[in-house]
Enzyme design. Structure first.
Site, PDB file in Angstrom:
ATOM      1  N   ASP A 221       0.933  -1.686  -0.160  1.00 21.55           N
ATOM      2  CA  ASP A 221       0.049   0.086   0.099  1.00 21.55           C
ATOM      3  C   ASP A 221       0.386   1.558  -0.306  1.00 21.55           C
ATOM      4  O   ASP A 221       1.934   2.038  -0.987  1.00 21.55           O
ATOM      5  CB  ASP A 221      -0.964   0.055   0.986  1.00 21.55           C
ATOM      6  CG  ASP A 221      -2.027   1.000   0.966  1.00 21.55           C
ATOM      7  OD1 ASP A 221      -2.669   0.916   0.430  1.00 21.55           O
ATOM      8  OD2 ASP A 221      -2.203   1.771   1.715  1.00 21.55           O
ATOM      9  N   TYR A 368      -2.494  10.573   0.863  1.00 18.22           N
ATOM     10  CA  TYR A 368      -2.818  10.885  -0.473  1.00 18.22           C
ATOM     11  C   TYR A 368      -2.846  11.686  -1.117  1.00 18.22           C
ATOM     12  O   TYR A 368      -1.998  12.538  -2.262  1.00 18.22           O
ATOM     13  CB  TYR A 368      -4.061  10.564  -0.734  1.00 18.22           C
ATOM     14  CG  TYR A 368      -4.912   9.031  -0.562  1.00 18.22           C
ATOM     15  CD1 TYR A 368      -4.489   8.169  -1.197  1.00 18.22           C
ATOM     16  CD2 TYR A 368      -4.306   7.964   0.616  1.00 18.22           C
ATOM     17  CE1 TYR A 368      -5.402   6.335  -1.044  1.00 18.22           C
ATOM     18  CE2 TYR A 368      -3.810   6.953   1.244  1.00 18.22           C
ATOM     19  CZ  TYR A 368      -4.402   6.135   0.681  1.00 18.22           C
ATOM     20  OH  TYR A 368      -5.026   4.252   0.378  1.00 18.22           O
ATOM     21  N   HIS A 421      -5.335  -7.192  -0.417  1.00 26.10           N
ATOM     22  CA  HIS A 421      -3.955  -5.974   0.694  1.00 26.10           C
ATOM     23  C   HIS A 421      -2.674  -5.460   1.430  1.00 26.10           C
ATOM     24  O   HIS A 421      -2.413  -5.596   1.353  1.00 26.10           O
ATOM     25  CB  HIS A 421      -5.509  -5.048  -0.071  1.00 26.10           C
ATOM     26  CG  HIS A 421      -4.632  -4.141   0.050  1.00 26.10           C
ATOM     27  ND1 HIS A 421      -4.127  -3.387  -0.648  1.00 26.10           N
ATOM     28  CD2 HIS A 421      -4.379  -2.747   0.447  1.00 26.10           C
ATOM     29  CE1 HIS A 421      -3.306  -2.012  -0.804  1.00 26.10           C
ATOM     30  NE2 HIS A 421      -3.872  -1.594  -0.181  1.00 26.10           N
TER      31      HIS A 421
END
Length: 446
Positions: A221, A368, A421
């Site tokens: 990630d 982000y 994930h």
């Protein structure tokens, strides 16, 4: 930890500090915090023991806020296509407010050697667990979003104590697990600029400060973004990286995804990967787009525990990775073939509660904004040794052809049969074996 260790990769003047922390000698002087106030270092090079001590009043307030939730009406469909279902979240909230015990994970973390140090003007919190095996390979592991250091706890013993897990002493690691700036117990950046490249430089400085002159890095990630940035910077101390979230999508494929065109000449694996990423962008990307463009607007995540839980549980549509494993854990059942693996409901609430108590939902989301979202999947250009593990429940299964172009010195590529994930959380034993295998060729370099 042993003072007489003959490891070649840690300076002698650090051993006393690390040994003392591991033995608990420094516990009385350790930093205490709530919700995220960290004791400042005396100088930028100092490393201090760290201890979590959340006041009971904060936990009472959390339960009160959960019980005061103003609930919406039920969804108008029978599945999860509109988001986290009302019944699911109500049940989780009831358990969170009445039966969940934060003190268990607090004690588990406090039983591990935790430290705080200042790097580039920001406090960095990290776990540092040394193997008892001589010549263990130093490894820095970076968590993702909406993960935390809690996401990595199950891999600590398999990596530092491999002989207890069916592996060889020659596969041992000294493991460092930092909290990314803006996450958990690390400081929150007060200015912009703390993207993957800056964090990567901070991680190299951290490892050098611990005395490690040769080390490797691992990440999934956003941890993969940081590990990739470290590899692109290629500091001489970094021997190689391992990632379970590789950046491999070639520029022409990225362009096709953005334009809606259908590329030609793809192999079966490449076509499958293209379709997976296309589906993710079309159906499950809203959370990332919001955090990459308007993270400050997410005030509800700082004000409502249930709002925070819903956002973390379902940053997609509930059926697809990356949310599937944690949603499966909460529901106690497999969702569309995605199993929770070793992730439990308490694991999920440990992580959500950490975000709540440290009030880091928005500061974490800003990462982000710093990175602008989807570039995580774009092809990197890395020339130092790299190992890649492809898990079946990941957002996309990176084809070997794309991977070899992005990671030009690929020393390990394997398609694993279980996990998704949150691979270290879901399949810690499998994940540990992938890390051991991936880095085995580099051990002769230390």
């Amino acid at each position: 930890m042993r003072a007489q260790s003959s490891s070649k990769v840690i300076n002698p003047d650090r051993r006393q500090l690390l040994r003392s922390a591991a033995m608990g000698i420094a516990a009385a002087a350790a930093a205490s915090l709530f919700p995220a106030h960290l004791a400042p270092a005396a100088t930028s090079d100092d490393i201090h023991p760290f201890r979590i001590n959340v006041p009971e009043e904060a936990l009472i307030d959390l339960r009160s806020r959960i019980n005061a939730t103003r609930w919406p009406e039920q969804e108008t469909v029978a599945d999860e296509s509109q988001g986290v279902q009302l019944a699911t979240l109500r049940d989780l909230a009831r358990y969170w407010a009445t039966d969940y015990d934060w003190r268990k994970i607090e004690a588990k973390l406090n039983a591990l050697p935790q430290f705080i140090t200042e790097i580039d003007g920001l406090d960095i919190h990290f776990l540092h667990v040394r193997s008892r095996h001589e010549n263990a390979l130093p490894l820095i592991v970076t968590h993702g979003w909406p993960g935390s250091i809690i996401e990595q706890l199950k891999i600590i013993d398999p990596l530092t104590n491999p002989t207890a897990h069916g592996a060889s002493a020659s596969d041992a690691f000294h493991i460092v697990i930092p909290s990314v700036p803006g996450y958990g117990f690390s400081g929150k950046p007060a200015t912009s600029g703390w993207g993957p490249s800056r964090v990567a430089r901070a991680w190299v400085q951290l490892m050098k400060r611990l005395g490690y002159t040769r080390f490797v890095a691992q990440g999934g990630d956003i941890g993969a973004l940081i590990s990739n940035a470290m590899a692109e910077q290629a500091p001489p101390e970094l021997l190689g990286i391992h990632t379970n979230f590789p950046g491999t999508i070639p520029p022409d494929i990225t362009k096709a995804l953005q334009s809606g065109e259908m590329p030609s000449g793809l192999s079966a694996d490449e076509q499958r990967a293209f379709d997976q990423v296309k589906d993710f962008r079309a159906k499950h990307f809203a959370y990332a787009a919001m955090m990459a463009t308007r993270p400050q607007t997410l005030y509800g995540l700082a004000d409502s525990p249930v709002g925070l839980a819903a956002w973390i549980l379902d940053h997609g549509d509930g059926d697809a990775q990356p949310a599937a494993a944690i949603t499966s854990a909460v529901l106690g059942r497999t969702i569309n073939g995605h199993s929770a693996g070793d992730v439990t409901r308490d694991d999920v609430l440990d992580d959500i509660t950490l975000y709540w108590l440290t009030n880091t939902a928005i500061s974490a989301a800003r990462f982000y904004w710093e990175n602008k979202g989807m570039s995580a999947l774009n092809a990197v250009d890395i020339s130092i040794p790299a190992a890649v593990s492809v898990f079946p429940g990941e957002i996309y299964q990176a084809p070997r052809s794309w991977t070899e172009r992005a990671y030009r010195k690929l020393i390990h590529y394997n398609k694993v049969d279980r996990g998704g994930h949150f691979a270290a959380w879901e399949q810690p034993q499998l994940f540990a074996e992938e890390v051991r295998t991936g880095f085995r060729p580099l051990r002769k370099s230390i």
